[in-house]
Design a protein around this motif. Structure first.
Motif, PDB file in Angstrom:
ATOM      1  N   SER A   1     -22.989  18.469  20.927  1.00 18.38           N
ATOM      2  CA  SER A   1     -21.916  17.476  20.932  1.00 18.38           C
ATOM      3  C   SER A   1     -22.353  16.115  21.479  1.00 18.38           C
ATOM      4  O   SER A   1     -23.292  15.507  20.967  1.00 18.38           O
TER       5      SER A   1
ATOM      6  N   ASP B   1     -17.866  11.368  18.435  1.00 17.65           N
ATOM      7  CA  ASP B   1     -18.951  11.898  19.271  1.00 17.65           C
ATOM      8  C   ASP B   1     -20.012  12.564  18.379  1.00 17.65           C
ATOM      9  O   ASP B   1     -19.921  12.529  17.143  1.00 17.65           O
TER      10      ASP B   1
ATOM     11  N   ASP C   1     -20.868  15.490  17.407  1.00 19.64           N
ATOM     12  CA  ASP C   1     -20.583  16.490  16.378  1.00 19.64           C
ATOM     13  C   ASP C   1     -19.220  16.236  15.724  1.00 19.64           C
ATOM     14  O   ASP C   1     -18.676  17.104  15.044  1.00 19.64           O
TER      15      ASP C   1
ATOM     16  N   ASP D   1     -16.121  15.949  16.750  1.00 18.95           N
ATOM     17  CA  ASP D   1     -14.828  16.572  17.056  1.00 18.95           C
ATOM     18  C   ASP D   1     -14.041  15.746  18.059  1.00 18.95           C
ATOM     19  O   ASP D   1     -12.958  16.146  18.472  1.00 18.95           O
ATOM     20  N   ARG D   2     -14.573  14.586  18.452  1.00 18.74           N
ATOM     21  CA  ARG D   2     -13.811  13.692  19.329  1.00 18.74           C
ATOM     22  C   ARG D   2     -13.662  12.326  18.689  1.00 18.74           C
ATOM     23  O   ARG D   2     -14.581  11.849  18.014  1.00 18.74           O
TER      24      ARG D   2
HETATM   25 MG   LIG Z   1     -17.995  17.224  20.436  1.00 18.59          MG
END
Ligand SMILES: [Mg+2]
Ligand SMILES: CC(=O)N[C@H]1[C@@H](OP(=O)(O)O)O[C@H](CO)[C@@H](O)[C@@H]1O
Length: 554
Positions: free
Chosen positions: A67, A284, A286, A288-289
């Motif tokens: 991440s 971010d 990966d 997911d943010r």
């Molecule tokens: Mg992440």
């Protein structure tokens, strides 16, 4: 266990010896460490994923990513059949597997676990694990280790899905298990179609004070930027400029990305003062943010941050409005908001003033997601930008039925449109896990629907000044907490010390907890001024050092 299975496990496991002197823990979001010591862990998680697939008789996901962490780190986590995080019940077994000292130990653990949990095991069984990885250079070799782990279980197959964002892999697992289309192009098509549908369902009467049709997105030099370039090809009516897209020279997460922007409140590399006045967002490593920001004028590199709490608030406003348009049943729909203790106090106040039910859970999507799934519509977000909106199957079914009815009145017509919008949101926003790409499209279409600029959005409430610091200690696990991590249980008396510091500041609030992804204790503080928040965080950090030094010397 059959002899051929035993042999397969022994042979492959000996190729992945446990590095000496390390202890792995499944943590907030799977195993994470320096990539150089992770091969044995990833191999064993491959075995774990196969066992999970056998147990659930479903497709399981295995994602290799660290991440927002530095590029030299990596990690591995499992997606359950629903597309959510692996059940917490299996975490102790995951820890035991990762730390098994040799193939013999590993074999015994697996054998016992298979017996205890009635896992169908051996010839004639079928298991399938989808593998994904982010753009980290170490990902390729670790993916091979994962494949070997999956294949070490007889009857299990590993399917390499290539470089993906974490939410894409979770989405694919969910779709596969529901018998839906599950390829990457299906993912892009579903998002852009749902976005188009929401664009068409905007009310023509809303006056817009927006002049900004463009959003600039920082891809953290990772997979998210790359995938957004592909997604945007199908997105009509919105100009998306991707920077730090992972194609150039920039280093993943180095001075870029959602974690950097949120924690430092500075604009990422690749951005400059000339971007002030344009809506900007950051993903971010990966994807997911998601956080938004506005570049401030002056030479400070500072930004006005529009964080996960504000994204949550925007979503809540939109969903609540659609619910109020649904004529019948609206009183009965259960809408829940889920945050963690890191949510800015001003956001929680704002949401409560909207008469919304707000609950706090411990840090980590696995906790927030689980809680949000208890509602008809559950909206969850971490302040750092990880979150989504979950719709219950029952409620979606009701919306579909509602939508099929013919409306004769103008209120009925509006209700039908609201039902259609909610159905489109459920297709746009990832139902498996927080997803920056789908979140970005939903924010954009809601801003257009409301006719809001980012400044208007940011004015919903003013964040209380806050400070987060990391404290390095000998044993961070000496800190245990309760009440969604807001109160310290051990070491004794640390909570009293925190209380007395908090009492010195107006609107003061502070809590500490061991990180689940880094070897640090995190200290959070907020107060009515930045100086007070800084001072509170600093004094609480001193208490943490003091009490933990005492705890370790005892
Ligand atoms: Mg992440
Ligand atoms: C304060 C903070 O931002 N903590 C993050 C961080 O967890 P820690 O357990 O705090 O290290 O990483 C998690 C995984 O990405 C994320 O879910 C969480 O919100």
């Amino acid at each position: 266990m059959a002899a051929d299975q035993q042999l397969a496990l022994f042979q492959t496991a000996s190729a992945f010896p446990l590095p000496p002197g390390v202890k792995f823990s499944y943590g907030t979001a799977g195993f994470r460490a320096d990539a150089s010591i992770l091969a044995s862990t990833v191999f064993r998680v491959g075995i774990l994923a196969s066992l999970r697939s056998l147990k659930t008789q479903s497709v399981i996901g295995l994602m290799i990513t660290a991440s927002h962490n530095q590029v030299s780190d990596n990690g591995v986590k499992i997606s359950d059949p629903s597309g959510g995080m692996m059940t917490q019940e299996w975490e102790p077994f995951a820890d035991a597997l990762a730390n098994a000292s040799d193939p013999d130990d590993l074999f015994k653990l697996i054998n016992q676990f298979v017996i205890n949990n009635n896992i169908p095991f051996g010839r004639g069984q079928y298991a399938e694990v989808l593998l994904g990885r982010d753009t980290r250079p170490s990902g390729k070799a670790l993916l091979e280790a994962a494949k070997q782990g999956v294949n070490a279980v007889i009857g299990a197959i590993a399917v390499d899905m290539g470089i993906l964002t974490t939410p894409q892999l979770h989405w694919m697992v969910r779709c596969r298990n529901k018998g839906l289309k599950a390829s990457e192009s299906d993912y892009f098509a579903q998002l852009s179609d749902a976005f188009g549908c929401l664009m068409d369902l905007r009310s023509q009467t809303i006056e817009t004070n927006r002049t900004d049709s463009k959003v600039i997105v920082d891809g953290a030099n990772g997979v998210g930027g790359k995938k957004l370039e592909e997604l945007k090809q199908g997105v009509k009516g919105l100009e998306i400029e991707v920077r730090n897209s992972g194609k150039g020279e920039g280093i993943l997460n180095a001075g870029v990305g959602a974690d950097f922007v949120q924690k430092e409140k500075l604009f990422p590399g690749g951005f400059g003062e000339s971007d002030s006045g344009t809506r900007c967002a950051s993903l971010d490593g990966d994807a997911d943010r998601l956080v938004y920001f506005c570049v401030l004028k002056g030479n400070s590199k500072k930004v006005d941050l529009v964080d996960g709490d504000k994204i949550l608030s925007l979503f809540a406003i939109f969903i609540k409005e659609q619910m109020s348009l649904l004529e019948e049943k609206k009183e009965k729909i259960k809408l829940g908001i889920v945050q963690t203790a890191y949510a800015n106090g001003a956001s929680t106040d704002f949401l409560k003033q909207m008469d919304l039910e707000v609950v706090l859970t411990p840090t980590g999507v696995k906790y927030l997601h689980e809680k949000a799934a208890e509602y008809d519509i559950g909206i969850y977000f971490e302040a750092n930008g990880h979150g989504t909106i979950l719709f219950s199957e029952n409620f979606l079914h009701w919306l579909e039925t509602r939508n099929a009815e013919v409306s004769h009145t103008s209120a009925g017509f509006e209700a039908q449109k609201a039902a259609l919008r909610l159905l489109a949101v459920s297709k746009l926003i990832n139902q498996a896990v927080g997803d920056a790409l789908s979140g970005l499209l939903l924010v954009e279409v809601i801003l257009l629907y409301l006719g809001w600029s980012i400044e208007r959005w940011n004015e919903l409430y003013q964040d209380l000044p806050s400070r987060q610091i990391k404290v390095s200690v000998a044993d961070r696990m000496a800190i245990t907490t309760t009440n969604a991590e807001t109160l310290v249980v051990t070491p004794p008396c640390l909570q009293e010390a925190i209380n007395s510091e908090v009492a010195k500041h107006s609107r003061g609030r502070s809590f500490v907890r061991p990180s689940g992804t880094e070897n640090v204790v995190r200290v959070y503080a907020e107060a009515s001024t930045q100086q007070a928040a800084d001072c509170l965080a600093q004094s609480v950090a001193e208490h943490v050092k003091h009490f933990l030094a005492l705890a370790t010397s005892n």
